[in-house]
Design a protein around this motif. Structure first.
Motif, mmCIF file in Angstrom:
data_model
loop_
_atom_site.group_PDB
_atom_site.id
_atom_site.type_symbol
_atom_site.label_atom_id
_atom_site.label_comp_id
_atom_site.label_asym_id
_atom_site.label_seq_id
_atom_site.Cartn_x
_atom_site.Cartn_y
_atom_site.Cartn_z
ATOM 1 N N ALA A 64 -18.590 -39.058 -7.864
ATOM 2 C CA ALA A 64 -17.945 -39.950 -8.828
ATOM 3 C C ALA A 64 -18.972 -40.537 -9.795
ATOM 4 N N ILE A 65 -20.203 -40.665 -9.323
ATOM 5 C CA ILE A 65 -21.288 -41.156 -10.187
ATOM 6 C C ILE A 65 -21.589 -40.147 -11.289
ATOM 7 N N ASP A 66 -21.758 -38.893 -10.898
ATOM 8 C CA ASP A 66 -22.070 -37.843 -11.873
ATOM 9 C C ASP A 66 -20.959 -37.707 -12.912
ATOM 10 N N MET A 67 -19.718 -37.715 -12.454
ATOM 11 C CA MET A 67 -18.595 -37.534 -13.374
ATOM 12 C C MET A 67 -18.458 -38.719 -14.324
ATOM 13 N N ALA A 68 -18.702 -39.929 -13.817
ATOM 14 C CA ALA A 68 -18.662 -41.119 -14.678
ATOM 15 C C ALA A 68 -19.708 -41.016 -15.779
ATOM 16 N N ILE A 111 -21.408 -47.725 -9.046
ATOM 17 C CA ILE A 111 -21.431 -46.576 -9.957
ATOM 18 C C ILE A 111 -21.898 -47.031 -11.336
ATOM 19 N N ALA A 112 -21.431 -48.213 -11.760
ATOM 20 C CA ALA A 112 -21.813 -48.733 -13.077
ATOM 21 C C ALA A 112 -23.322 -48.910 -13.177
ATOM 22 N N ASN A 113 -23.946 -49.446 -12.122
ATOM 23 C CA ASN A 113 -25.408 -49.597 -12.113
ATOM 24 C C ASN A 113 -26.089 -48.251 -12.282
ATOM 25 N N LEU A 114 -25.572 -47.238 -11.586
ATOM 26 C CA LEU A 114 -26.210 -45.926 -11.606
ATOM 27 C C LEU A 114 -25.949 -45.189 -12.916
ATOM 28 N N SER A 158 -13.472 -43.150 -12.764
ATOM 29 C CA SER A 158 -14.073 -41.934 -12.207
ATOM 30 C C SER A 158 -13.682 -41.794 -10.745
ATOM 31 N N GLU A 159 -13.162 -40.621 -10.375
ATOM 32 C CA GLU A 159 -12.701 -40.426 -9.005
ATOM 33 C C GLU A 159 -13.062 -39.059 -8.446
ATOM 34 N N HIS A 160 -13.563 -39.073 -7.232
ATOM 35 C CA HIS A 160 -13.821 -37.863 -6.453
ATOM 36 C C HIS A 160 -12.796 -37.836 -5.322
ATOM 37 N N MET A 161 -11.535 -37.668 -5.699
ATOM 38 C CA MET A 161 -10.445 -37.767 -4.740
ATOM 39 C C MET A 161 -10.508 -36.703 -3.646
ATOM 40 N N SER A 162 -11.038 -35.536 -3.971
ATOM 41 C CA SER A 162 -11.102 -34.462 -2.973
ATOM 42 C C SER A 162 -11.982 -34.835 -1.788
ATOM 43 N N SER A 163 -12.846 -35.836 -1.969
ATOM 44 C CA SER A 163 -13.746 -36.249 -0.891
ATOM 45 C C SER A 163 -13.051 -37.133 0.139
#
Length: 310
Positions: free
Chosen positions: A53-57, A92-95, A143-148
């Motif tokens: 979710a970090i990468d996608m954001a 995620i925002a920090n990253l 941003s979502e990694h729902m598959s996880s």
């Protein structure tokens, strides 16, 4: 209700390249394309293999920045709506701040959890903070990694969700016509109808009943706050959970289905990313300023509605 003039500067989206079709599900679950399509309207969904979710954001934010050659140094606020961060902290925002090379700046950055309503919630928080006059520009991301967090043996939930991210850059406006309005809320549900603990658990019929009840109410409420009617709205951008829900809301409100933007056939339900992904797709095809109504609902139970110029 205080009017907050806010202008939308740019949008961006990201979806993983891997696609999982309904036919793919028929190989691992007792289902098929017809069963999934008729019940949900979903045909495909994008699945992250290496991205978080970090990468996608970050990718969605970068696209929003590059689309208008935006000076990222002007960003002073980053809010990410997500329920699928791979780490408890940093946010995620920090990253995303770090990935954008903005470590040297004094930026306020934090995440927000309001499930599928998250982007609209985050948009209201960012708009309110911008209206204080302290912050110049805000980057708002879903941003979502729902598959996880899916139980891949549960046919009722595994088929519904996909991965992705959408981003928007907003700034204060001096034009009163850019006033933005919100109607956000929560029911405080503690019955476990829609929980992630640690995987998605959902009672589909109860979620459906909630959604078709709250969406028209939230739409009517935000219109009243804005002192507008549906005739004043150019486009309705709903959370992409299920086609039947959108069809039911359209019928209940006496609206043709084509008043609602729909892309869940391609992405499925991407939770807090669904509205900003759809917003960015619309902006790519329509360059003239339009008045949009965003409407979402999600676990909590939460709901979020907003009217703004896009």
């Amino acid at each position: 209700m205080k009017q907050i003039p806010i202008k939308l500067i740019s949008t961006g989206r990201y979806a993983p390249t891997k696609v999982m079709t309904n036919e793919d599900f028929s190989k691992i679950l007792d289902t098929n394309d017809e069963w999934i399509t008729t019940r949900t309207g979903i045909k495909r969904r994008h699945i992250a293999e290496t991205e978080t979710a970090i990468d996608m954001a970050y990718e969605a934010a970068l696209k929003a920045i590059e689309k208008v050659n935006f000076n990222k140094e002007d960003i002073e606020l980053i809010i990410v709506a997500s329920i699928t961060s791979p780490v408890k902290t940093p946010s995620i925002a920090n990253l995303v701040q770090a990935k954008l090379g903005l470590n040297h700046k004094n930026i306020v950055a934090f995440d927000l959890n309001a499930a599928c309503s998250g982007f609209v919630y985050a948009l209201e928080v960012a708009s309110s903070m911008l209206s204080s006059g302290i912050y110049k520009s805000a980057l708002v991301i879903g941003s979502e990694h729902m598959s996880s967090i899916l139980d891949w043996t549960d046919r009722s939930t595994a088929i519904l969700f996909g991965d992705g991210a959408g981003a928007a850059i907003i700034e204060p406006s001096t034009d009163v016509n850019d006033s933005i309005f919100f109607f956000n809320g929560s029911r405080g549900d503690d019955t476990g109808i829609l929980w992630i603990n640690p995987k998605v658990q959902m009672e589909g019929r109860e979620v459906y009943k909630f959604a078709v009840d709250i969406m028209p109410k939230a739409i009517d409420s935000v219109l009243k706050r804005a002192k507008l009617s549906l005739d004043d709205i150019d486009v309705i951008i709903p959370h992409q959970a299920n086609l039947r829900i959108i069809q039911s809301v359209a019928k209940d409100m006496g609206l043709p289905l084509d008043r609602f933007l729909i892309n869940l056939d391609e992405y499925g339900n991407t939770s807090s990313a669904s509205i900003p992904i759809l917003l960015d797709e619309y902006k790519d095809k329509n360059k003239e300023k339009k008045k949009a109504l965003l409407i979402g609902f999600g676990g909590g139970f939460t709901w979020g509605a907003s009217i703004l110029n896009i």
